[in-house]
Enzyme design. Structure first.
Site, PDB file in Angstrom:
ATOM      1  N   HIS A  72       0.848  -1.186   0.000  1.00 16.56           N
ATOM      2  CA  HIS A  72       0.000   0.000   0.000  1.00 16.56           C
ATOM      3  C   HIS A  72       0.890   1.244   0.000  1.00 16.56           C
ATOM      4  CE1 HIS A  72      -3.704  -2.190   1.577  1.00 16.56           C
ATOM      5  NE2 HIS A  72      -2.744  -3.087   1.648  1.00 16.56           N
ATOM      6  N   GLU A 142       3.279  -0.293   4.044  1.00 19.41           N
ATOM      7  CA  GLU A 142       2.930   1.057   3.614  1.00 19.41           C
ATOM      8  C   GLU A 142       4.227   1.657   3.095  1.00 19.41           C
ATOM      9  OE1 GLU A 142       0.004   2.521   3.452  1.00 19.41           O
ATOM     10  OE2 GLU A 142      -1.247   1.205   4.685  1.00 19.41           O
TER      11      GLU A 142
END
Length: 190
Positions: A72, A142
């Site tokens: 992500h 992330e």
């Protein structure tokens, strides 16, 4: 740009379902919207989307998969379950393994490791489902940048090479651990 969700046309005319809120792990609970136009809309039900159905089908036919990554942007974090609650995993050996592997992954990437709900709660999460249903040690990465000031969701082409360079050794380590992920917790008890 700025399309966080898939391209499903919703009944209200809005576009998309947040696929990372469309899995059957505590679907529709914390951090998920029931409004189709919202960025965190989890869909009309768990596994309503072809993308999440495909991953579910893939894992259901491969019982040998023990580790997994979900990429992500952004924040430079390595996240492990749970995302739907602040409670830690109740399985002590698994939690020790998640923490130890997370530290190792963070060492490769320079990211911060934490339980996913520390970022913000979200239910129907990919890694929560992978652990809850299949006991797959799944980590959410992330990626770069760390913050919005570094480009947020669109850091530019210059971020690609350094981000890939940091994450290749991390994913190779995760692959190496696939034979016995619990070994990480035994080697480095927390």
């Amino acid at each position: 740009r700025w399309q966080r969700k898939n391209l499903r046309t919703n009944p209200d005319g809005s576009t998309g379902v947040d696929l990372n809120r469309n899995y059957a792990a505590h679907w529709g609970e914390a951090g998920t919207s029931t409004h189709p136009s919202d960025d965190t809309y989890g869909g009309p039900g768990p596994f309503s989307e072809p993308e999440t159905q495909a991953l579910k089908a893939f894992l259901s036919t491969r019982s040998n998969i023990k580790t997994m990554a979900s990429y992500h942007s952004y924040g430079e974090l390595v996240l492990y379950p749970w995302s739907y609650t602040e409670e830690p995993l109740s399985d002590g050996p698994a939690l020790a393994a998640f923490k130890a592997m997370g530290q190792k992954l963070a060492g490769f990437t320079g990211y911060t490791v934490e339980q996913s709900s520390e970022l913000y709660p979200s239910s129907g999460d990919t890694c929560d489902w992978a652990w809850d249903s299949r006991r797959v040690f799944c980590f959410t990465f992330e990626l770069t940048p760390k913050g919005y000031g570094g480009g947020g969701f669109y850091p530019g082409a210059g971020a690609i090479q350094p981000t890939v360079s940091k994450n290749v050794p991390a994913i190779l380590y995760l692959i190496e651990m696939a034979a016995d992920p619990l070994q990480a917790g035994r080697a480095n008890p927390s």
